[in-house]
Design a protein around this motif. Sequence first.
Motif, PDB file in Angstrom:
ATOM      1  N   VAL A  57       0.836  -1.198   0.000  1.00 28.80           N
ATOM      2  CA  VAL A  57       0.000   0.000   0.000  1.00 28.80           C
ATOM      3  C   VAL A  57       0.876   1.256   0.000  1.00 28.80           C
ATOM      4  N   LEU A  58       1.920   1.248   0.816  1.00 30.99           N
ATOM      5  CA  LEU A  58       2.822   2.399   0.868  1.00 30.99           C
ATOM      6  C   LEU A  58       3.535   2.585  -0.471  1.00 30.99           C
ATOM      7  N   GLU A  59       3.975   1.492  -1.055  1.00 32.47           N
ATOM      8  CA  GLU A  59       4.689   1.546  -2.338  1.00 32.47           C
ATOM      9  C   GLU A  59       3.802   2.090  -3.456  1.00 32.47           C
ATOM     10  N   ARG A  60       2.523   1.688  -3.438  1.00 30.80           N
ATOM     11  CA  ARG A  60       1.619   2.040  -4.532  1.00 30.80           C
ATOM     12  C   ARG A  60       0.966   3.405  -4.364  1.00 30.80           C
ATOM     13  N   THR A  61       0.739   3.816  -3.124  1.00 30.60           N
ATOM     14  CA  THR A  61      -0.023   5.044  -2.892  1.00 30.60           C
ATOM     15  C   THR A  61       0.752   6.127  -2.162  1.00 30.60           C
ATOM     16  N   GLY A  62       1.870   5.735  -1.542  1.00 28.39           N
ATOM     17  CA  GLY A  62       2.611   6.702  -0.730  1.00 28.39           C
ATOM     18  C   GLY A  62       1.951   6.966   0.615  1.00 28.39           C
TER      19      GLY A  62
END
Length: 214
Positions: A57-62
Motif C-alpha cells: 500500500v505504501l509503495e503504490r499510494t505513498g
Amino acid sequence: MRYDLVIFDNDGVLVDSEPIANTVLAAYLSELGHPTSYEESLRDYMGGAVHRVHDLVLERTGQKLPLDFDETLHSRTFAAFEQELQPMKGVTEVLEWLVAEGVAYCVASSGTHERIRVGHRRTGLGEWFEDEWIFSSEDVGHGKPAPDLFLHAARSMGVEPERCVVIEDSPLGIQAANAAGMDVYGFTSMTPADQLAGAKGYFGELTELPRLLA
C-alpha cells in the motif's frame, strides 16, 4: 517415506481460511480508501505476512495504513473465523497417516501465533499440533518468500533442510521453500499449478498427499 519432516503451510492447506481472510482484507482496504477486490487480495497478499500489506500500500499510494490496522484486521478476521472456518477436507486423514508412519510434521505460517491457534481451536486441529510444532513469521526477521521461516522450523525440529518437504498453496510459499533448499509440493485447491512454478509436484486433494510423499 523419503522425508524426515513434513512442513505444512496453515492457511489454505490445513484450514480453509484464505477465502474468509481475503474477503475481510479486501473489504477493509476498500473501506480505508484503497479499493481492493477479493481477487486482487488473493493475488497480492495470499501467503504473505501482514507487513506485506503495509509495504505494498505504501509503495503504490505513498500512504501509510492506520496504526491500528493490524489489530482491527485481526479482530475482524478472527470474528469471521469463529463463524465460518472449517478444516480442509482430508486433513485429518493425512495427519493420521503421518502419525502411523512415524514421520514428524509441523506448521510454518505467515500468520501470527494467535491466528494459527484461533484457527486450530475452531477446526479441532489443535489436538494434532503441540505448541513446539507451530512456527509463525513472528518468529523470524523476514517472512515468505524469504527462507527464514522454513529454516527456523527445520532447525527447531532438528531436521536438515534437505530432509524436509513443504506443503504450500501460494507462490510466496513455493519461493520460500525453494530458497530454503527444500522440496515443495503445490496444493492447487485455490491456486492453479501454473501460478505455483517451482514445485516438485502438484495435487488438488489432500488425500493425494500420502501417495506423493511415500
